[in-house]
Design a protein around this motif. Sequence first.
Motif, short mmCIF file in Angstrom:
data_model
loop_
_atom_site.label_atom_id
_atom_site.label_comp_id
_atom_site.label_asym_id
_atom_site.label_seq_id
_atom_site.Cartn_x
_atom_site.Cartn_y
_atom_site.Cartn_z
N GLN A 51 -28.51 60.87 20.07
CA GLN A 51 -27.70 61.65 20.99
C GLN A 51 -27.14 60.73 22.09
OE1 GLN A 51 -28.97 65.67 22.06
NE2 GLN A 51 -28.77 65.08 24.21
N TYR A 94 -24.42 60.28 25.46
CA TYR A 94 -23.71 60.96 26.55
C TYR A 94 -22.84 59.92 27.26
CZ TYR A 94 -23.72 65.28 29.40
OH TYR A 94 -23.41 66.48 30.01
N GLN A 143 -27.74 68.88 32.63
CA GLN A 143 -29.06 68.27 32.82
C GLN A 143 -29.88 68.26 31.53
OE1 GLN A 143 -30.14 66.84 35.77
NE2 GLN A 143 -28.15 67.27 36.67
N GLY A 144 -29.83 69.33 30.76
CA GLY A 144 -30.59 69.40 29.52
C GLY A 144 -30.13 68.35 28.52
N TYR A 145 -28.81 68.23 28.35
CA TYR A 145 -28.28 67.23 27.42
C TYR A 145 -28.57 65.83 27.95
CZ TYR A 145 -25.13 65.17 23.97
OH TYR A 145 -24.63 64.44 22.91
N TYR A 172 -31.05 64.68 29.88
CA TYR A 172 -32.45 64.25 29.74
C TYR A 172 -32.94 64.22 28.30
CZ TYR A 172 -32.80 64.14 34.77
OH TYR A 172 -32.60 63.82 36.10
N SER A 173 -32.17 64.81 27.37
CA SER A 173 -32.58 64.74 25.96
C SER A 173 -31.77 63.67 25.20
CB SER A 173 -32.41 66.10 25.29
OG SER A 173 -31.05 66.49 25.27
N SER A 174 -30.92 62.93 25.90
CA SER A 174 -30.11 61.90 25.26
C SER A 174 -30.94 60.67 24.93
CB SER A 174 -28.94 61.50 26.16
OG SER A 174 -28.02 62.57 26.26
N ASP A 175 -30.51 59.96 23.88
CA ASP A 175 -31.12 58.69 23.52
C ASP A 175 -30.40 57.54 24.20
OD1 ASP A 175 -33.01 59.65 21.38
OD2 ASP A 175 -31.10 60.36 20.55
N SER A 218 -37.08 55.94 29.53
CA SER A 218 -37.15 56.21 28.10
C SER A 218 -35.77 56.36 27.45
CB SER A 218 -37.95 57.50 27.85
OG SER A 218 -37.31 58.59 28.49
N ILE A 219 -34.72 56.44 28.27
CA ILE A 219 -33.36 56.59 27.77
C ILE A 219 -32.63 55.26 27.93
CG2 ILE A 219 -31.14 57.77 28.05
CD1 ILE A 219 -32.70 60.17 29.17
#
Length: 133
Positions: A3, A5, A67-69, A71-74, A93-94
């Motif tokens: 993922q 962004y 915010q959800g996208y 913090y869940s991005s790689d 971690s990202i």
Amino acid sequence: MTQIYFLCTGNSCRSQMAEGYGHALLGDDFVVASAGVETHGLNPNAVKVMAEDGVDISQQTSTLIDQGYFYSSDLIVTLCGDARDKCPVIPASITHLHWDLADPAQATGTEAEKLAQFRAVRDEIKQRVAKLA
């Protein structure tokens, strides 16, 4: 799936072009989105120069950072210093890349000169997105 962004100030030019190339070049193993720390609307010159290269971004919209996208991005790619400085703190971690690209919306001169700046930024973004694959 990876993922990604793409972030810039107004989500009107650079990040929109990066998202367009992300969809066009990266394939099904990638989920791609873009956003801004503000919304400035989709720049018509960005749409025009991307169409010249066979990528339609005309249906994309200028959005604020989700915010959800986020913090869940790689991978988060900031495309200007303003976005890098104003986006939320990126967790360790990202993976974060910073592409400090000129804002083509700030180009001056004739319409041809402005479009030349958009094309130069577009071409730089295309090369960088292709390397992400």
